[in-house]
Write a protein that holds these residues in place. Structure first.
Motif, PDB file in Angstrom:
ATOM      1  N   GLY A  19       7.157  10.718  -6.220  1.00  0.00           N
ATOM      2  CA  GLY A  19       6.984   9.388  -6.776  1.00  0.00           C
ATOM      3  C   GLY A  19       7.284   9.342  -8.261  1.00  0.00           C
ATOM      4  O   GLY A  19       7.988  10.191  -8.809  1.00  0.00           O
ATOM      5  N   ALA A  20       6.718   8.353  -8.921  1.00  0.00           N
ATOM      6  CA  ALA A  20       7.042   8.081 -10.325  1.00  0.00           C
ATOM      7  C   ALA A  20       6.192   8.945 -11.254  1.00  0.00           C
ATOM      8  O   ALA A  20       5.134   8.521 -11.715  1.00  0.00           O
ATOM      9  CB  ALA A  20       6.839   6.603 -10.630  1.00  0.00           C
ATOM     10  N   ILE A  21       6.652  10.150 -11.513  1.00  0.00           N
ATOM     11  CA  ILE A  21       6.012  11.033 -12.491  1.00  0.00           C
ATOM     12  C   ILE A  21       6.848  10.980 -13.759  1.00  0.00           C
ATOM     13  O   ILE A  21       7.993  11.418 -13.770  1.00  0.00           O
ATOM     14  CB  ILE A  21       5.902  12.474 -11.963  1.00  0.00           C
ATOM     15  CG1 ILE A  21       5.020  12.512 -10.712  1.00  0.00           C
ATOM     16  CG2 ILE A  21       5.335  13.396 -13.037  1.00  0.00           C
ATOM     17  CD1 ILE A  21       4.912  13.886 -10.090  1.00  0.00           C
ATOM     18  N   ALA A  53       2.050   5.682  -7.774  1.00  0.00           N
ATOM     19  CA  ALA A  53       0.983   6.451  -8.404  1.00  0.00           C
ATOM     20  C   ALA A  53       1.466   7.831  -8.814  1.00  0.00           C
ATOM     21  O   ALA A  53       1.055   8.372  -9.839  1.00  0.00           O
ATOM     22  CB  ALA A  53      -0.207   6.571  -7.454  1.00  0.00           C
ATOM     23  N   GLY A  54       2.359   8.403  -8.040  1.00  0.00           N
ATOM     24  CA  GLY A  54       2.925   9.700  -8.381  1.00  0.00           C
ATOM     25  C   GLY A  54       1.943  10.831  -8.168  1.00  0.00           C
ATOM     26  O   GLY A  54       0.813  10.772  -8.646  1.00  0.00           O
ATOM     27  N   GLY A  55       2.338  11.845  -7.436  1.00  0.00           N
ATOM     28  CA  GLY A  55       1.446  12.969  -7.206  1.00  0.00           C
ATOM     29  C   GLY A  55       2.037  13.960  -6.221  1.00  0.00           C
ATOM     30  O   GLY A  55       3.090  13.719  -5.624  1.00  0.00           O
ATOM     31  N   GLN A 100       0.827  -1.202   0.000  1.00  0.00           N
ATOM     32  CA  GLN A 100       0.000   0.000   0.000  1.00  0.00           C
ATOM     33  C   GLN A 100       0.865   1.258   0.000  1.00  0.00           C
ATOM     34  O   GLN A 100       0.607   2.210  -0.754  1.00  0.00           O
ATOM     35  CB  GLN A 100      -0.932   0.005   1.205  1.00  0.00           C
ATOM     36  CG  GLN A 100      -1.901   1.181   1.205  1.00  0.00           C
ATOM     37  CD  GLN A 100      -2.919   1.092   2.324  1.00  0.00           C
ATOM     38  OE1 GLN A 100      -2.934   0.128   3.077  1.00  0.00           O
ATOM     39  NE2 GLN A 100      -3.775   2.094   2.433  1.00  0.00           N
ATOM     40  N   ASP A 101       1.906   1.261   0.838  1.00  0.00           N
ATOM     41  CA  ASP A 101       2.802   2.422   0.872  1.00  0.00           C
ATOM     42  C   ASP A 101       3.522   2.602  -0.455  1.00  0.00           C
ATOM     43  O   ASP A 101       3.673   3.723  -0.952  1.00  0.00           O
ATOM     44  CB  ASP A 101       3.832   2.260   1.999  1.00  0.00           C
ATOM     45  CG  ASP A 101       3.186   2.282   3.372  1.00  0.00           C
ATOM     46  OD1 ASP A 101       2.122   2.918   3.502  1.00  0.00           O
ATOM     47  OD2 ASP A 101       3.741   1.665   4.294  1.00  0.00           O
ATOM     48  N   LEU A 102       3.957   1.492  -1.051  1.00  0.00           N
ATOM     49  CA  LEU A 102       4.697   1.590  -2.304  1.00  0.00           C
ATOM     50  C   LEU A 102       3.786   1.977  -3.461  1.00  0.00           C
ATOM     51  O   LEU A 102       4.201   2.728  -4.359  1.00  0.00           O
ATOM     52  CB  LEU A 102       5.391   0.251  -2.611  1.00  0.00           C
ATOM     53  CG  LEU A 102       6.414   0.298  -3.741  1.00  0.00           C
ATOM     54  CD1 LEU A 102       7.580   1.202  -3.373  1.00  0.00           C
ATOM     55  CD2 LEU A 102       6.931  -1.107  -4.065  1.00  0.00           C
ATOM     56  N   SER A 103       2.540   1.477  -3.449  1.00  0.00           N
ATOM     57  CA  SER A 103       1.613   1.837  -4.523  1.00  0.00           C
ATOM     58  C   SER A 103       1.311   3.326  -4.520  1.00  0.00           C
ATOM     59  O   SER A 103       1.126   3.945  -5.574  1.00  0.00           O
ATOM     60  CB  SER A 103       0.312   1.043  -4.394  1.00  0.00           C
ATOM     61  OG  SER A 103      -0.368   1.379  -3.198  1.00  0.00           O
ATOM     62  N   PHE A 104       1.279   3.941  -3.328  1.00  0.00           N
ATOM     63  CA  PHE A 104       1.081   5.387  -3.242  1.00  0.00           C
ATOM     64  C   PHE A 104       2.250   6.113  -3.914  1.00  0.00           C
ATOM     65  O   PHE A 104       2.063   7.113  -4.619  1.00  0.00           O
ATOM     66  CB  PHE A 104       0.970   5.810  -1.778  1.00  0.00           C
ATOM     67  CG  PHE A 104       0.836   7.292  -1.578  1.00  0.00           C
ATOM     68  CD1 PHE A 104      -0.373   7.928  -1.759  1.00  0.00           C
ATOM     69  CD2 PHE A 104       1.938   8.053  -1.209  1.00  0.00           C
ATOM     70  CE1 PHE A 104      -0.502   9.291  -1.583  1.00  0.00           C
ATOM     71  CE2 PHE A 104       1.823   9.423  -1.040  1.00  0.00           C
ATOM     72  CZ  PHE A 104       0.595  10.039  -1.220  1.00  0.00           C
ATOM     73  N   TRP A 105       3.457   5.583  -3.735  1.00  0.00           N
ATOM     74  CA  TRP A 105       4.630   6.202  -4.354  1.00  0.00           C
ATOM     75  C   TRP A 105       4.591   6.022  -5.865  1.00  0.00           C
ATOM     76  O   TRP A 105       4.866   6.960  -6.617  1.00  0.00           O
ATOM     77  CB  TRP A 105       5.895   5.583  -3.768  1.00  0.00           C
ATOM     78  CG  TRP A 105       7.148   6.205  -4.299  1.00  0.00           C
ATOM     79  CD1 TRP A 105       7.810   7.283  -3.797  1.00  0.00           C
ATOM     80  CD2 TRP A 105       7.873   5.793  -5.454  1.00  0.00           C
ATOM     81  NE1 TRP A 105       8.898   7.566  -4.564  1.00  0.00           N
ATOM     82  CE2 TRP A 105       8.975   6.673  -5.586  1.00  0.00           C
ATOM     83  CE3 TRP A 105       7.714   4.771  -6.385  1.00  0.00           C
ATOM     84  CZ2 TRP A 105       9.892   6.557  -6.616  1.00  0.00           C
ATOM     85  CZ3 TRP A 105       8.636   4.659  -7.409  1.00  0.00           C
ATOM     86  CH2 TRP A 105       9.707   5.542  -7.524  1.00  0.00           C
TER      87      TRP A 105
END
Length: 344
Positions: A267-269, A195-197, A188-193
């Motif tokens: 995160g991953a933008i 997602a990028g935002g 869950q923590d990694l998915s938030f990263w």
């Protein structure tokens, strides 16, 4: 070689006035974008109130508090991250001579993601600064592997080959990150990263980004003239006495600083570092002394506008800003990958 040097000087001269005009126009647009970004949200705040919060702040007004503590740091963080990613992409394209180079495509962003996944799994009690250091380390590993691949080959690697190698590296890093997150229950923590935002950004993020972006820009501008010469070909650069290895390692340090700080916070933008340098080249050419600062301005504008769009798509909920940048970047990437003519 004297003729080549003269050609380079001649190529650099005419763009000055045009670059200054575009730079000033870009700064004005960034300021307008920041004003709109600060006013936009679940509660619309008119520009007049935004201006009043700057010139005569009143702590008792909820609008002023909202602007000062939430929206202003978010807008500034978006501008700084956009500038950092755009300059990182510009430098990567310059030192690899690859038009498809971008931190999110050739392994740097996902290298940071793998490092953060490891940190979340084994250092669950670590502070934000620990995650920041791990993000820098992961970016450094990804950048080092990609640059080493391009430098150690005896023959010049085609842009598509280098991009495919970077994509494979990104896939490996992403798969390892997912596996670690699932096994240690930090998905869950990694998915938030991933997602990028820019949601949840604070003043501390601005304070982290300011020195990182400033130092990264200084390093980039230091090698800007050398990158312009390197773009004409390695033989020409060697004939003019350019130290290609020095330029690449300084460029690598700048990319690590810029992308490491950006991805650790937002995160991953993706795709900002791919799209922006090409857009700016169409306006002013390939003189890196102007291409780098104007890419920073254009990158800041693009991410601020993308963040505004992400908040307008499905209000009051937020769409990940990475989805908005992908809508712009993916078609542009496909267009570049199909181009037949050479780069630079």
């Amino acid at each position: 070689m004297a003729r080549t040097a003269a050609d380079i000087t001649e190529q650099m001269q005419p763009v000055h006035k045009k670059s200054i005009k575009w730079g000033l126009a870009g700064i004005v647009l960034v300021l307008i974008g920041l004003l709109v970004s600060i006013g936009l949200g679940a509660i619309w705040i008119p520009p007049s109130v935004v201006w009043e919060s700057f010139v005569s702040f009143q702590g008792g007004l909820i609008e002023h508090q909202l602007i000062r503590e939430v929206r202003l740091p978010r807008a500034l963080t978006g501008a700084l991250i956009g500038a950092a990613l755009a300059v990182a992409g510009t430098i990567m394209q310059g030192i690899t001579r690859n038009p498809l180079a971008d931190p999110s495509i050739i392994g740097i962003t996902h290298g940071a993601g793998l490092a953060i996944a490891i940190a979340l799994a084994f250092l669950s009690g670590g502070s934000y600064w620990v995650l920041l250091i791990w993000s820098f380390a992961g970016s450094a590993v990804g950048a080092f592997l990609v640059l080493s691949f391009s430098m150690l080959s005896k023959e010049r690697i085609s842009p598509v080959t280098l991009t495919l190698a970077g994509a494979a590296l990104s896939t490996l890093f992403s798969a390892l990150s997912t596996g670690i997150a699932l096994y240690f229950q930090t998905a869950q923590d990694l998915s938030f990263w991933f997602a990028g935002g820019l949601s949840g950004t604070q003043w501390r993020h601005v304070y982290i980004l300011l020195p990182a972006v400033f130092l990264g820009l200084l390093l980039s501008l230091w090698i800007s003239r050398s990158l312009t010469i390197l773009a004409l070909g390695e033989e020409v650069a060697a004939g003019l006495g350019q130290s290609q290895q020095k330029v690449r390692w300084i460029g690598l340090a700048a990319v690590i600083l810029l992308s490491g700080a950006a991805v650790s916070i937002a995160g991953a933008i993706g795709f900002i570092g791919l799209v922006v340098p090409h857009m700016v080249r169409l306006l002013i050419g390939s003189d890196y002394r102007w291409l780098i600062p104007l890419s920073a301005i254009a990158g800041a504008l693009l991410l601020v506008m993308a963040d505004i769009g992400a908040r307008m798509i499905n209000p009051p909920f937020e769409t990940p800003v990475s989805a908005v940048t992908a809508l712009i970047g993916v078609p542009f990437f496909l267009y570049l990958s199909r181009r037949k003519r050479g780069y630079m």
